[in-house]
Design a protein around this motif. Structure first.
Motif, PDB file in Angstrom:
ATOM      1  N   UNK A 140     -51.925 -38.615 -58.088  1.00  0.00           N
ATOM      2  CA  UNK A 140     -51.155 -38.833 -56.856  1.00  0.00           C
ATOM      3  C   UNK A 140     -49.927 -39.663 -57.211  1.00  0.00           C
ATOM      4  N   UNK A 141     -48.768 -39.201 -56.763  1.00  0.00           N
ATOM      5  CA  UNK A 141     -47.537 -39.976 -56.894  1.00  0.00           C
ATOM      6  C   UNK A 141     -47.182 -40.499 -55.503  1.00  0.00           C
ATOM      7  N   UNK A 142     -47.117 -41.822 -55.387  1.00  0.00           N
ATOM      8  CA  UNK A 142     -46.836 -42.458 -54.097  1.00  0.00           C
ATOM      9  C   UNK A 142     -45.340 -42.636 -53.883  1.00  0.00           C
ATOM     10  N   UNK A 143     -44.966 -42.722 -52.613  1.00  0.00           N
ATOM     11  CA  UNK A 143     -43.584 -43.030 -52.276  1.00  0.00           C
ATOM     12  C   UNK A 143     -43.540 -43.599 -50.864  1.00  0.00           C
ATOM     13  N   UNK A 144     -42.863 -44.739 -50.664  1.00  0.00           N
ATOM     14  CA  UNK A 144     -42.697 -45.261 -49.314  1.00  0.00           C
ATOM     15  C   UNK A 144     -41.788 -44.340 -48.514  1.00  0.00           C
ATOM     16  N   UNK A 145     -41.941 -44.344 -47.199  1.00  0.00           N
ATOM     17  CA  UNK A 145     -41.151 -43.447 -46.357  1.00  0.00           C
ATOM     18  C   UNK A 145     -39.719 -43.925 -46.158  1.00  0.00           C
ATOM     19  N   UNK A 146     -39.412 -45.169 -46.531  1.00  0.00           N
ATOM     20  CA  UNK A 146     -38.122 -45.758 -46.161  1.00  0.00           C
ATOM     21  C   UNK A 146     -37.111 -45.820 -47.304  1.00  0.00           C
ATOM     22  N   UNK A 157     -54.287 -45.653 -66.438  1.00  0.00           N
ATOM     23  CA  UNK A 157     -54.771 -45.272 -65.111  1.00  0.00           C
ATOM     24  C   UNK A 157     -53.615 -45.033 -64.150  1.00  0.00           C
ATOM     25  N   UNK A 158     -52.529 -45.787 -64.349  1.00  0.00           N
ATOM     26  CA  UNK A 158     -51.417 -45.756 -63.403  1.00  0.00           C
ATOM     27  C   UNK A 158     -50.108 -46.024 -64.142  1.00  0.00           C
ATOM     28  N   UNK A 159     -49.050 -45.378 -63.696  1.00  0.00           N
ATOM     29  CA  UNK A 159     -47.702 -45.650 -64.201  1.00  0.00           C
ATOM     30  C   UNK A 159     -46.905 -46.249 -63.050  1.00  0.00           C
ATOM     31  N   UNK A 189     -50.789 -42.329 -59.968  1.00  0.00           N
ATOM     32  CA  UNK A 189     -52.161 -42.816 -60.114  1.00  0.00           C
ATOM     33  C   UNK A 189     -53.110 -41.686 -60.510  1.00  0.00           C
ATOM     34  N   UNK A 190     -53.963 -41.953 -61.502  1.00  0.00           N
ATOM     35  CA  UNK A 190     -55.052 -41.021 -61.821  1.00  0.00           C
ATOM     36  C   UNK A 190     -56.201 -41.333 -60.851  1.00  0.00           C
ATOM     37  N   UNK A 191     -56.542 -40.347 -60.039  1.00  0.00           N
ATOM     38  CA  UNK A 191     -57.513 -40.564 -58.963  1.00  0.00           C
ATOM     39  C   UNK A 191     -58.859 -41.047 -59.487  1.00  0.00           C
TER      40      UNK A 191
END
Length: 196
Positions: free
Chosen positions: A97-103, A126-128, A143-145
């Motif tokens: 999963x690649x996260x991103x804030x909406x703003x 585990x995470x970059x 993130x690696x789930x």
């Protein structure tokens, strides 16, 4: 071998849309920039980066769905972004999963691709997480789930609510080759007006 390569190419983009937007005074996810809702702009950038699918985590589900976005109800509404991160990981049918804030003021597909590439290049991680001016930005991370979800759930159950502190228990790779402008966000009307 080809199956493993194919799995690595499939990832989910998760737009964090459940914040209270107190300082902005209106729902940032729905706020329009150049006629396009901020959440839509970020979702488009994640799609352009190669996400298999993009989902919004939390927020005004009917309004976001009316914009054509897929919405996953935050399992921990009002409990801060760590709960939203856990919700995103738990909802993902793919291993990353690649996260991103909406703003984000100028959502850039290259930033998501860079973070993802850094994770792929570090199979033990585990995470970059991007680092801007010496500060980690875990809400823009990959993130690696399988590795991250149980540990973050454990931290959440212990009472942790800070994503920055929670990721410290993960095997982390820092990503520094990202332009600060690609991760700049707007928390107030003044910040939004200053970058338009």
């Amino acid at each position: 071998m080809s199956e493993h390569r194919e799995r690595r190419e499939h990832w989910i983009g998760a737009v964090l849309t459940g914040g209270s937007s107190r300082r902005m005074g209106t729902d940032k996810a729905l706020l329009e920039v150049d006629g396009v809702a901020m959440a839509v702009r970020v979702a488009r950038a994640l799609h352009a980066a190669g996400a298999t699918e993009v989902m919004c985590i939390g927020g005004d589900a009917p309004a976001l769905a009316a914009l054509g976005l897929t919405v996953v109800t935050d399992r921990h509404p009002g409990d801060g972004p760590l709960g939203a991160v856990i919700t995103a990981l738990a909802a993902s049918p793919h291993p990353v999963v690649v996260l991103s804030p909406c703003d984000l003021l100028a959502p850039d597909p290259a930033a998501a691709r860079s973070v993802l590439a850094s994770l792929v290049a570090a199979p033990a991680a585990d995470v970059a997480v991007p680092v801007i001016d010496g500060v980690r930005q875990p809400l823009d991370g990959a993130y690696r789930v399988a590795a991250c979800l149980p540990l973050l759930v454990q931290e959440f159950a212990r009472g942790e609510r800070s994503v920055k502190r929670a990721v410290e228990i993960l095997r982390l790779v820092e990503v520094e080759a990202i332009s600060p402008g690609a991760l700049a966000d707007a928390d107030t009307p003044e910040e939004l007006a200053g970058d338009r």
